[in-house]
Design an enzyme around this catalytic site. Structure first.
Site, PDB file in Angstrom:
ATOM      1  N   ASP A  10      -0.208   0.139   3.822  1.00 29.69           N
ATOM      2  CA  ASP A  10       1.276   0.860   4.033  1.00 29.69           C
ATOM      3  C   ASP A  10       1.432   1.789   2.996  1.00 29.69           C
ATOM      4  O   ASP A  10       1.979   1.692   1.930  1.00 29.69           O
ATOM      5  CB  ASP A  10       2.550  -0.036   3.929  1.00 29.69           C
ATOM      6  N   HIS A 241      -2.593  -3.800  -7.390  1.00 31.80           N
ATOM      7  CA  HIS A 241      -2.583  -4.848  -6.481  1.00 31.80           C
ATOM      8  C   HIS A 241      -3.682  -4.676  -5.458  1.00 31.80           C
ATOM      9  O   HIS A 241      -4.830  -5.724  -5.232  1.00 31.80           O
ATOM     10  CB  HIS A 241      -1.461  -5.224  -5.789  1.00 31.80           C
TER      11      HIS A 241
END
Ligand code: BDR
Ligand code: CA
Length: 322
Positions: A10, A241
């Site tokens: 995303d 991340h």
């Protein structure tokens, strides 16, 4: 030997670093990228993904547009952390286009036609993956491993309990976590232990490669945003991340995992999206367990090797396409 992967993104600043790491690593064959609603609206996530591939000179990696909202919740929510991501990445507008096929259908076709050798790496909300499993459950047996960036045991980031990717589409996450295939989860407990500093980012820029320059732009933005809104244990450094999940495929020792039963809360009044980890029984047999034993299903990362992570990024992002 290279590992084939599909990256579900995303895109997002840290997704962008993950995409470049996967595309440029000599140990990974990036089969394609599927895109999901999350850090920003789906159209922008797709555009950002295309910008990344074009910028690093790999316009041939196919990009597929996927789910614009969660599988069971009507509203498409987006990441409010605009200081960390923003809507569009700081790269030139893409001239290449996404593929015409829907990501969910491409995932199904690709897995059904595969030899069971493509690792699935979702680093956004799990809407595309759950939708594909729901539409064609036979794909599950063709997925050798799922490496997810998502979840949190100690504390969340979207809420006190929940990490963003799981919180945004908890029903989807629950389907994936319980699909029965080997799963490694790279949650906040690990990503917050492997921060990238402004000095590290400056060294990436000094590599003089397109990927190094882009990584500097994205990571320095992240550091500014984290320092201002979600300070980590030290200032001037931020988690990246999604790139840690990709590095864990290249070198599993960059994270430390514990095998445990993990499920996702979908209806808690305060805890929706929480990854509930049962560490009580790690390493024990059902016969030894007293209460509500459920077998472990997830290798859940609780730590990460920061110097190793930074060294991997520096090595890989110093490379150029071709
Ligand atoms: C996750 O949420 C997104 O904002 C990041 O891209 C990452 O995948 C971290 O909670
Ligand atoms: Ca992401």
């Amino acid at each position: 030997m290279t590992t084939k992967i599909i990256l579900d993104v995303d895109t997002g600043t840290d997704d962008a670093v993950a995409l470049m790491t996967a595309a440029l690593s000599p140990d990974i064959e990036l089969v394609g990228a599927t895109v999901v609603n999350g850090n920003t609206v789906l159209d922008s996530c797709v555009e950002n993904t295309l910008r990344v591939f074009e910028w690093i000179g790999m316009p041939g990696v196919p990009v597929f547009r996927g789910m614009s909202r969660p599988i069971a919740r009507f509203q498409a929510v987006h990441n409010p952390a605009t200081r960390i991501h923003g809507d569009k990445l700081d790269l030139p507008e893409a001239t290449i286009k996404a593929q015409p096929q829907h990501a969910v259908d491409w995932l199904i076709d690709t897995y059904l036609a595969s030899d069971g050798d493509i690792t699935l790496v979702p680093v956004g909300p799990l809407s595309n993956i759950a939708a594909a499993i729901q539409k064609e459950p036979r794909i599950v047996e063709r997925i050798p491993e799922i490496v997810i960036m998502g979840g949190a045991h100690d504390h969340g980031n979207a809420t006190a309990s929940a990490e963003f990717n799981i919180w945004l589409d908890p029903e989807a996450a629950r389907i994936v976590v319980n699909c029965g295939r080997p799963i490694r989860m790279v949650p906040l407990d690990a990503t917050h232990r492997a921060l990238v500093s402004l000095e590290d980012a400056t060294r990436l820029r000094a590599l003089g490669t397109p990927a190094g320059e882009a990584a500097y732009r994205f990571i320095s933005k992240r550091i500014e945003g984290y320092d201002a809104t979600q300070p980590m244990q030290r200032m001037g450094a931020a988690p990246v991340h999604d790139a840690l999940a990709v590095c864990a495929i290249i070198d599993p020792s960059v994270i430390t995992t514990r095998f445990a039963h993990v499920d996702v809360e979908t209806s808690g009044e305060l805890t929706t999206g929480r990854t509930v980890c049962d560490f009580r029984f790690s390493g024990r047999t059902p016969a030894e367990a007293n209460f509500a034993y459920q077998p472990p299903n997830v290798e859940f990362a609780l730590d990460a090797d920061e110097p190793k992570f930074v060294a991997m990024l520096t090595d890989i992002l110093g490379r150029t396409a071709g």
